[in-house]
Design an enzyme around this catalytic site. Structure first.
Site, PDB file in Angstrom:
ATOM      1  N   ASP A 125      11.738  -6.363  -5.519  1.00 34.85           N
ATOM      2  CA  ASP A 125      11.493  -5.836  -4.189  1.00 34.85           C
ATOM      3  C   ASP A 125      10.605  -6.826  -3.437  1.00 34.85           C
ATOM      4  O   ASP A 125       9.530  -7.189  -3.928  1.00 34.85           O
ATOM      5  CB  ASP A 125      10.801  -4.476  -4.300  1.00 34.85           C
ATOM      6  CG  ASP A 125      10.823  -3.711  -2.994  1.00 34.85           C
ATOM      7  OD1 ASP A 125      11.729  -3.943  -2.170  1.00 34.85           O
ATOM      8  OD2 ASP A 125       9.932  -2.862  -2.804  1.00 34.85           O
ATOM      9  N   HIS A 173       5.976  -4.674   9.002  1.00 36.47           N
ATOM     10  CA  HIS A 173       5.517  -3.788   7.917  1.00 36.47           C
ATOM     11  C   HIS A 173       4.237  -4.342   7.295  1.00 36.47           C
ATOM     12  O   HIS A 173       3.261  -3.596   7.099  1.00 36.47           O
ATOM     13  CB  HIS A 173       6.629  -3.663   6.870  1.00 36.47           C
ATOM     14  CG  HIS A 173       6.248  -2.893   5.639  1.00 36.47           C
ATOM     15  ND1 HIS A 173       5.896  -1.557   5.670  1.00 36.47           N
ATOM     16  CD2 HIS A 173       6.170  -3.268   4.335  1.00 36.47           C
ATOM     17  CE1 HIS A 173       5.621  -1.153   4.424  1.00 36.47           C
ATOM     18  NE2 HIS A 173       5.773  -2.168   3.604  1.00 36.47           N
ATOM     19  N   ARG A 222      -6.562  -2.228   5.048  1.00 39.95           N
ATOM     20  CA  ARG A 222      -7.709  -3.147   5.039  1.00 39.95           C
ATOM     21  C   ARG A 222      -8.250  -3.275   6.458  1.00 39.95           C
ATOM     22  O   ARG A 222      -8.212  -4.353   7.058  1.00 39.95           O
ATOM     23  CB  ARG A 222      -7.283  -4.530   4.516  1.00 39.95           C
ATOM     24  CG  ARG A 222      -6.804  -4.568   3.073  1.00 39.95           C
ATOM     25  CD  ARG A 222      -6.501  -6.000   2.605  1.00 39.95           C
ATOM     26  NE  ARG A 222      -5.478  -6.637   3.418  1.00 39.95           N
ATOM     27  CZ  ARG A 222      -4.163  -6.514   3.224  1.00 39.95           C
ATOM     28  NH1 ARG A 222      -3.717  -5.787   2.216  1.00 39.95           N
ATOM     29  NH2 ARG A 222      -3.306  -7.114   4.016  1.00 39.95           N
ATOM     30  N   GLU A 227      10.714   4.559   1.782  1.00 38.48           N
ATOM     31  CA  GLU A 227      10.750   3.258   2.444  1.00 38.48           C
ATOM     32  C   GLU A 227      12.204   2.889   2.700  1.00 38.48           C
ATOM     33  O   GLU A 227      13.030   2.886   1.780  1.00 38.48           O
ATOM     34  CB  GLU A 227      10.090   2.173   1.588  1.00 38.48           C
ATOM     35  CG  GLU A 227       8.577   2.318   1.477  1.00 38.48           C
ATOM     36  CD  GLU A 227       7.890   1.088   0.855  1.00 38.48           C
ATOM     37  OE1 GLU A 227       8.560   0.353   0.111  1.00 38.48           O
ATOM     38  OE2 GLU A 227       6.697   0.879   1.129  1.00 38.48           O
ATOM     39  N   GLU A 277      14.916   0.310   3.281  1.00 40.22           N
ATOM     40  CA  GLU A 277      15.104  -1.106   2.949  1.00 40.22           C
ATOM     41  C   GLU A 277      16.588  -1.435   2.852  1.00 40.22           C
ATOM     42  O   GLU A 277      17.418  -0.559   2.639  1.00 40.22           O
ATOM     43  CB  GLU A 277      14.446  -1.433   1.596  1.00 40.22           C
ATOM     44  CG  GLU A 277      12.992  -1.001   1.500  1.00 40.22           C
ATOM     45  CD  GLU A 277      12.251  -1.557   0.297  1.00 40.22           C
ATOM     46  OE1 GLU A 277      12.869  -2.314  -0.487  1.00 40.22           O
ATOM     47  OE2 GLU A 277      11.069  -1.230   0.150  1.00 40.22           O
ATOM     48  N   ASP A 281      12.978   2.888  -1.422  1.00 31.03           N
ATOM     49  CA  ASP A 281      11.955   2.512  -2.397  1.00 31.03           C
ATOM     50  C   ASP A 281      10.850   3.568  -2.343  1.00 31.03           C
ATOM     51  O   ASP A 281       9.750   3.336  -1.839  1.00 31.03           O
ATOM     52  CB  ASP A 281      11.431   1.123  -2.025  1.00 31.03           C
ATOM     53  CG  ASP A 281      10.329   0.661  -2.955  1.00 31.03           C
ATOM     54  OD1 ASP A 281      10.395   0.975  -4.148  1.00 31.03           O
ATOM     55  OD2 ASP A 281       9.402  -0.010  -2.474  1.00 31.03           O
ATOM     56  N   ARG A 320       1.798   6.905  -2.554  1.00 28.16           N
ATOM     57  CA  ARG A 320       0.727   6.063  -2.008  1.00 28.16           C
ATOM     58  C   ARG A 320      -0.617   6.309  -2.679  1.00 28.16           C
ATOM     59  O   ARG A 320      -1.455   5.393  -2.736  1.00 28.16           O
ATOM     60  CB  ARG A 320       0.595   6.296  -0.504  1.00 28.16           C
ATOM     61  CG  ARG A 320       1.849   6.024   0.298  1.00 28.16           C
ATOM     62  CD  ARG A 320       2.324   4.590   0.158  1.00 28.16           C
ATOM     63  NE  ARG A 320       3.476   4.324   1.031  1.00 28.16           N
ATOM     64  CZ  ARG A 320       4.188   3.203   0.971  1.00 28.16           C
ATOM     65  NH1 ARG A 320       3.901   2.256   0.086  1.00 28.16           N
ATOM     66  NH2 ARG A 320       5.208   3.027   1.789  1.00 28.16           N
ATOM     67  N   GLN A 369      -0.468   4.559  -6.013  1.00 24.22           N
ATOM     68  CA  GLN A 369      -0.499   3.120  -5.731  1.00 24.22           C
ATOM     69  C   GLN A 369      -1.920   2.643  -5.414  1.00 24.22           C
ATOM     70  O   GLN A 369      -2.361   1.593  -5.904  1.00 24.22           O
ATOM     71  CB  GLN A 369       0.441   2.821  -4.553  1.00 24.22           C
ATOM     72  CG  GLN A 369       0.646   1.344  -4.258  1.00 24.22           C
ATOM     73  CD  GLN A 369       1.761   1.105  -3.228  1.00 24.22           C
ATOM     74  OE1 GLN A 369       2.410   2.045  -2.771  1.00 24.22           O
ATOM     75  NE2 GLN A 369       1.979  -0.145  -2.863  1.00 24.22           N
ATOM     76  N   LYS A 415       5.925   3.335  -7.880  1.00 28.70           N
ATOM     77  CA  LYS A 415       7.290   3.013  -7.466  1.00 28.70           C
ATOM     78  C   LYS A 415       8.312   3.337  -8.551  1.00 28.70           C
ATOM     79  O   LYS A 415       9.480   3.564  -8.235  1.00 28.70           O
ATOM     80  CB  LYS A 415       7.388   1.503  -7.179  1.00 28.70           C
ATOM     81  CG  LYS A 415       6.376   0.956  -6.181  1.00 28.70           C
ATOM     82  CD  LYS A 415       6.841   1.130  -4.767  1.00 28.70           C
ATOM     83  CE  LYS A 415       6.013   0.294  -3.799  1.00 28.70           C
ATOM     84  NZ  LYS A 415       6.590   0.338  -2.433  1.00 28.70           N
ATOM     85  N   THR A 426      14.197   4.825  -7.509  1.00 28.58           N
ATOM     86  CA  THR A 426      14.599   3.990  -6.381  1.00 28.58           C
ATOM     87  C   THR A 426      16.052   4.356  -6.106  1.00 28.58           C
ATOM     88  O   THR A 426      16.880   4.267  -7.005  1.00 28.58           O
ATOM     89  CB  THR A 426      14.496   2.494  -6.738  1.00 28.58           C
ATOM     90  OG1 THR A 426      13.162   2.221  -7.200  1.00 28.58           O
ATOM     91  CG2 THR A 426      14.818   1.613  -5.547  1.00 28.58           C
ATOM     92  N   THR A 445      10.254  -2.729   3.122  1.00 34.82           N
ATOM     93  CA  THR A 445      10.425  -1.839   4.266  1.00 34.82           C
ATOM     94  C   THR A 445      10.796  -2.631   5.519  1.00 34.82           C
ATOM     95  O   THR A 445      10.082  -3.552   5.906  1.00 34.82           O
ATOM     96  CB  THR A 445       9.119  -1.059   4.502  1.00 34.82           C
ATOM     97  OG1 THR A 445       8.749  -0.447   3.274  1.00 34.82           O
ATOM     98  CG2 THR A 445       9.302   0.006   5.563  1.00 34.82           C
ATOM     99  N   GLU A 470       3.212   3.896   7.479  1.00 37.19           N
ATOM    100  CA  GLU A 470       3.055   3.283   8.799  1.00 37.19           C
ATOM    101  C   GLU A 470       3.143   4.311   9.926  1.00 37.19           C
ATOM    102  O   GLU A 470       2.358   4.284  10.873  1.00 37.19           O
ATOM    103  CB  GLU A 470       4.157   2.240   9.035  1.00 37.19           C
ATOM    104  CG  GLU A 470       4.023   0.986   8.218  1.00 37.19           C
ATOM    105  CD  GLU A 470       5.278   0.131   8.376  1.00 37.19           C
ATOM    106  OE1 GLU A 470       5.436  -0.508   9.415  1.00 37.19           O
ATOM    107  OE2 GLU A 470       6.104   0.133   7.439  1.00 37.19           O
TER     108      GLU A 470
END
Lengths: 375, 375
Positions: free
Chosen positions: B105, B112, B121, B176, B178, B210, B214, B217, B230, B234, B320, B334
């Site tokens: 991936d 994204h 961050r 996600e 993709e 995907d 979160r 993660q 993940k 999938t 994504t 997002e």
């Protein structure tokens, strides 16, 4: 560190001149041809389990079959008159013993985590907050797992530099001494494997060299982890030691603090297996699998706690199996502090990282060696 | 967003009552049985390419075979009198079309990367220094790739908390949107695939969900990247669109700055393919594959630059596929700023993250949809 005596009987896949690949068991300097032994009735098993280019069919058959076959082979190879016919090892081409499904690499030595953290994040707490709560791991590339003896081409890629990345061969090529566990019995998608049942899925153990390009890794690995720094090759033993052969090495391990979540909780244990890392003829590190913090059962319980399934052929490695002492650092990143304090070999040369032509050999008690030369 | 007209003819694997799995091509509301068409001579091909439980044998046959078969099918399905016999889609059980070898991936949308960086961050530069130099990627779990329509069980695992991690079902379950590319022709271990030759290895394209937890993660992903967040599932399309069917969508893309290393350099391009993400009946995002920064050829050139080989069945996803606008954010992380600004659905309910029972549908121009319901 194994003479392949009759107490071991590890399994592999071999081809002799003019024959198809088939499953064998290693005995001394020879290979027992299990496909032939099943075909002629010496083994009371379906020859289709062994007339295969990988161990996967045999591994999928489950623990009852594994135990029965091992008992039959033990009967065949023990006793004063036991001299079963074998193919001389020199006539056997050894193939990758398993068709690898998914390859997961953990990070199960706290000593390794601490040493690497101290080198790569100086001044910060070397072991990250999650480390004692779960076995940290990631997926590697299954398609580039190769058998012991396969030459390893030095990878090219992007390396960090003061003026931005440059492209070329890795200048910080490393080896990592690890154990690996091979999954035989699959699990259902959506259903976690309990820690107490995890070993029922495991067929056996190998050594794993998780070759690592530290410069490529340093540049690429944020935020999604190592990728090309690892995916060029991962070497594994040609012979898979059945888990039954390791039962006598099981020892109690120190209490885990903090106590892990319930799904990871078991009486702490590890395998007492001496390990060594040799580079270009010099043993540069000696460690032991008993220094690993997370057990293989915990690794598998964690891997499946989210409902991920196991498949026959999954390879689950421990991460670098470093011990507490300075001579027990099981990769060059640790041994040389990222190349800044080279190790001196017996021939007087020194290494910060691997040189072209270096052969790396991993050895372990009851486990088959892993060799690979840098080309 | 596809009616499966005769210009598309994507490939899949299906089983009708009482029959073995075989390769089919989708046409409108039916499925052309390629194994039967080859067996009766309508297709001048070896039936063994199609009497298979996956597309892999056909995919491994290479571009000349792919083109020839597509031309034969086009002749069979075009013209005023073309009414080839099909299995009604309602009688066909659709299976995972490929035996997935490795699953990689990528993270190829700068939008994204920017949105996620700004959320996770805050205050720091959202796009990391390596991002414009290389397609950042990681390996996912091949064994849990499932076909569209497969229910997805909400994963359990360790989630971060103020007093340390807690164990339980993910509370931040995301989807996600993709694209994915499926490798047909393998490459040799040790030999990088040139960017200009990369598409010769690619059989076709799918959509990929995907799924991402979160909270899991956030706790597990340092320092080795996403793992259990993940690996629980999938989802991918049941029909693989041949690359030839996408040729007309190829458009020029903006210049890449800084110029990538030579091994990644090509005239910038992308596929112009509208995409949408639907949650519980409401389309929450519309994007386009043309917004992706790294092309599939660059992804494959990068993946192999270290000598890693491609295998038939490798699945290579884009990450994504978000676009620049607020309505083009192709995951809930997002869209809702990590759950803090829920989206309102057409039925008046809102979602920070996915609720049990939600069905997520991905759609794309010329690509087969991907559905999955949270259970």
């Amino acid at each position: 560190m194994s003479g392949f005596g009759p107490e071991l009987l590890p399994y592999g896949v071999f081809r002799s001149p003019g024959s198809e690949p088939r499953v064998g068991a290693r005995l001394g300097d020879g290979v027992l041809d299990l496909a032939a032994l099943a075909a002629d009735g010496t083994l009371d098993e379906d020859p289709a389990l062994f007339a295969q280019p990988s161990l996967n069919a045999f591994m999928a058959a489950g623990p009852a079959t594994w135990s029965r076959v091992r008992a039959e082979l033990t009967a065949l190879t023990h006793g004063p008159d036991a001299e079963p016919a074998t193919t001389p090892i020199g006539d056997a081409e050894l193939l990758l013993p398993i068709a690898v499904a998914d390859y997961v690499d953990f990070f199960s030595s706290e000593h390794h985590a601490r040493n690497v953290g101290a080198i790569l994040r100086p001044g910060a707490e070397p072991v990250l907050p999650n480390w004692r709560h779960l076995p940290v791991g990631y997926h590697g590339r299954a398609g580039t797992v190769v058998v012991s003896g396969t030459p390893v081409r030095r990878p090219r890629g992007q390396r960090p530099g003061p003026d931005g990345p440059t492209y070329g061969p890795s200048e910080r090529l490393d080896a990592e001494l690890e154990l690996g566990y091979v999954v035989g019995v699959p699990s259902a998608h959506g259903e976690p494997v309990a820690v107490g049942a995890a070993l029922d899925h495991v067929f056996g153990a190998v050594l794993v060299n998780d070759w690592s390009a530290r410069d490529i890794q340093a540049w690429e690995a944020q935020p999604l982890g190592p990728f090309l720094a690892k995916s060029f090759a991962t070497s594994t033993s040609a012979w898979v030691t059945p888990l039954e052969a390791l039962a006598g090495q099981r020892v109690a391990a120190p209490v885990q603090e903090p106590a892990p979540q319930e799904y990871l909780r078991e009486d702490p244990w590890a395998y007492d297996l001496g390990l060594e890392l040799e580079i270009a003829g010099t043993v540069v590190a000696r460690s032991n699998a008993r220094h690993l913090y997370w057990s293989p059962a915990q690794q598998i319980a964690h891997l499946t706690v989210n409902g991920a399934s196991l498949r026959t052929g999954d390879l689950v490695a421990t991460g670098t199996a470093s011990g507490p002492g300075p001579g027990e650092r099981a990769c060059l990143l640790e041994l040389t502090r990222n190349g800044t304090e080279p190790v001196t070999l017996d021939d007087g040369t020194s290494r910060g990282y691997l040189a072209d032509g270096d052969e790396v050999v991993l050895r372990g008690d009851l486990l088959a060696e892993v060799r690979g030369r840098i080309v």
